[in-house]
Write a protein that holds these residues in place. Structure first.
Motif, PDB file in Angstrom:
ATOM      1  N   THR A  22       0.845  -1.201   0.000  1.00  0.00           N
ATOM      2  CA  THR A  22       0.000   0.000   0.000  1.00  0.00           C
ATOM      3  C   THR A  22       0.876   1.246   0.000  1.00  0.00           C
ATOM      4  O   THR A  22       0.674   2.171  -0.798  1.00  0.00           O
ATOM      5  CB  THR A  22      -0.901  -0.026   1.256  1.00  0.00           C
ATOM      6  N   ARG A 150      -7.243 -10.291   3.752  1.00  0.00           N
ATOM      7  CA  ARG A 150      -6.647 -10.258   2.415  1.00  0.00           C
ATOM      8  C   ARG A 150      -6.435 -11.650   1.847  1.00  0.00           C
ATOM      9  O   ARG A 150      -6.699 -11.893   0.673  1.00  0.00           O
ATOM     10  CB  ARG A 150      -5.302  -9.509   2.464  1.00  0.00           C
ATOM     11  N   ASN A 181       1.087   2.872  10.348  1.00  0.00           N
ATOM     12  CA  ASN A 181      -0.089   2.456   9.564  1.00  0.00           C
ATOM     13  C   ASN A 181      -1.128   1.785  10.461  1.00  0.00           C
ATOM     14  O   ASN A 181      -1.654   0.717  10.143  1.00  0.00           O
ATOM     15  CB  ASN A 181       0.315   1.552   8.399  1.00  0.00           C
TER      16      ASN A 181
HETATM   17  P1  ADP Z   1       1.989  -5.933   3.067  1.00  0.00           P
HETATM   18  O1  ADP Z   1       2.423  -5.591   1.672  1.00  0.00           O
HETATM   19  O2  ADP Z   1       2.863  -5.326   4.124  1.00  0.00           O
HETATM   20  O3  ADP Z   1       1.758  -7.393   3.322  1.00  0.00           O
HETATM   21  P2  ADP Z   1      -0.517  -4.653   2.266  1.00  0.00           P
HETATM   22  O4  ADP Z   1      -0.109  -3.307   1.767  1.00  0.00           O
HETATM   23  O5  ADP Z   1      -0.872  -5.682   1.261  1.00  0.00           O
HETATM   24  O6  ADP Z   1       0.579  -5.217   3.308  1.00  0.00           O
HETATM   25  O7  ADP Z   1      -1.722  -4.430   3.298  1.00  0.00           O
HETATM   26  C1  ADP Z   1      -2.374  -5.566   3.885  1.00  0.00           C
HETATM   27  C2  ADP Z   1      -3.879  -5.442   3.689  1.00  0.00           C
HETATM   28  O8  ADP Z   1      -4.376  -4.389   4.495  1.00  0.00           O
HETATM   29  C3  ADP Z   1      -4.280  -5.111   2.254  1.00  0.00           C
HETATM   30  O9  ADP Z   1      -5.473  -5.756   1.954  1.00  0.00           O
HETATM   31  C4  ADP Z   1      -4.443  -3.591   2.285  1.00  0.00           C
HETATM   32  O10 ADP Z   1      -5.370  -3.156   1.335  1.00  0.00           O
HETATM   33  C5  ADP Z   1      -4.945  -3.358   3.696  1.00  0.00           C
HETATM   34  N1  ADP Z   1      -4.489  -2.085   4.267  1.00  0.00           N
HETATM   35  C6  ADP Z   1      -3.216  -1.674   4.405  1.00  0.00           C
HETATM   36  N2  ADP Z   1      -3.147  -0.463   4.993  1.00  0.00           N
HETATM   37  C7  ADP Z   1      -4.427  -0.106   5.248  1.00  0.00           C
HETATM   38  C8  ADP Z   1      -5.047   1.045   5.854  1.00  0.00           C
HETATM   39  N3  ADP Z   1      -4.314   2.066   6.336  1.00  0.00           N
HETATM   40  N4  ADP Z   1      -6.390   1.066   5.932  1.00  0.00           N
HETATM   41  C9  ADP Z   1      -7.122   0.032   5.470  1.00  0.00           C
HETATM   42  N5  ADP Z   1      -6.622  -1.073   4.889  1.00  0.00           N
HETATM   43  C10 ADP Z   1      -5.291  -1.148   4.776  1.00  0.00           C
END
Ligand code: ADP
Length: 214
Positions: A22, A150, A181
Motif C-alpha cells: 500500500t 486479504r 499504519n
Molecule cells: P503488506 O504488503 O505489508 O503485506 P498490504 O499493503 O498488502 O501489506 O496491506 C495488507 C492489507 O491491508 C491489504 O489488503 C491492504 O489493502 C490493507 N491495508 C493496508 N493499509 C491499510 C489502511 N491504512 N487502511 C485500510 N486497509 C489497509
C-alpha cells in the motif's frame, strides 16, 4: 549494492500485512521507482525464469511444474523440513535476486529508488546497502486482521507467519524512518508526503556520493 550507486535508495520493509505494498504504491504515485524483491524472486522462478535451470539441476525436474515454473508448494515443504535444502535454494536465488535488483535500480527512472524487501531486517546485507531503512509499522492485532481478510487465512496461520519474521521491536530498532499504519488510508497520505520531501532532498544531495548511510 554497488557502493558507487549514483542514486538515493530506501529499503522499505515491515511485517506481513503492515502495509508495505500500500505504501509502496503511494510513493510510486509521487515518482519514486519501486523495486520489489518478492516480484523479482517470483519472476526468476516463473516458467522460463532465469533461476529455473539451476534449480532443476540442483533439486531435480520434479521441482518444476508442468509449465516449467517452480513448484512452490513442494519447495516450501522441502525447505521447511530441511535447513540444508533452504541454504541450497538461497545460494541459487539470492545472488540472482541481488543482480536483478541492481539491474533494475540502474535502469530506474524515478526520482529515487525504493527497494521493497519483506525480510530486509532478517536477511543480512540489506541494511548496509541502502541509504535509509523505512519501516511500515502497525499493531500486531491489525496485521492479523488485515492478512486474515486479504488472504482468507485463519488467525493461527497468520500468527505462524508472523512468528517466522522479525519481531516488531527488532524491525523498529533497524528503522531510520517509520510510517505509522495503524490508521486509515487517509492517515498515510501526510506521512508519505512528508517523507517524500525528505527523500527528494536527500536524493539531490547524494547524486554521485555513493551509498553511505544517511
Ligand atoms: P503488506 O504488503 O505489508 O503485506 P498490504 O499493503 O498488502 O501489506 O496491506 C495488507 C492489507 O491491508 C491489504 O489488503 C491492504 O489493502 C490493507 N491495508 C493496508 N493499509 C491499510 C489502511 N491504512 N487502511 C485500510 N486497509 C489497509
Amino acid at each position: 549494492m554497488n557502493m558507487d550507486a549514483p542514486y538515493f535508495s530506501v529499503g522499505l520493509t515491515g511485517g506481513i500485512g503492515c502495509g508495505k505494498s500500500t505504501v509502496a504504491d503511494l510513493f510510486a504515485a509521487r515518482g519514486a521507482s519501486i523495486i520489489d524483491t518478492d516480484q523479482i524472486a517470483h519472476s526468476l522462478t516463473a516458467p522460463d525464469g532465469a533461476a529455473m535451470p539451476a534449480l532443476v539441476a540442483e533439486f531435480g525436474p520434479s521441482y518444476a511444474d508442468a509449465n516449467g515454473a517452480l513448484d512452490r508448494a513442494k519447495m516450501r515443504a522441502l525447505v521447511f523440513s530441511d535447513a540444508n535444502a533452504k541454504a541450497r535454494l538461497e545460494a541459487i536465488l539470492h545472488p540472482r535476486i541481488r543482480q536483478a535488483t541492481l539491474t533494475a535500480a540502474a535502469e530506474a527512472t524515478g526520482s529515487y529508488v525504493i527497494f521493497a524487501v519483506p525480510l530486509l531486517v532478517e536477511s543480512g546485507g540489506w541494511v548496509e546497502r541502502v541509504n535509509r531503512v523505512l519501516v511500515i509499522d502497525c499493531l500486531e492485532s491489525l496485521q492479523v486482521a488485515r492478512v486474515m481478510a486479504r488472504n482468507n487465512l485463519a488467525e493461527e496461520q497468520v500468527k505462524a507467519i508472523m512468528a517466522s519474521q522479525a519481531t516488531r521491536t527488532m524491525r523498529l530498532a533497524a528503522a531510520d524512518d517509520v510510517i505509522d499504519n495503524n490508521g486509515d488510508l487517509a492517515a498515510l497520505e501526510p506521512q508519505i508526503a512528508q517523507l517524500h520531501d525528505v527523500y527528494l532532498a536527500f536524493s539531490k544531495r547524494i547524486t554521485g556520493m555513493g551509498s553511505q548511510r544517511l
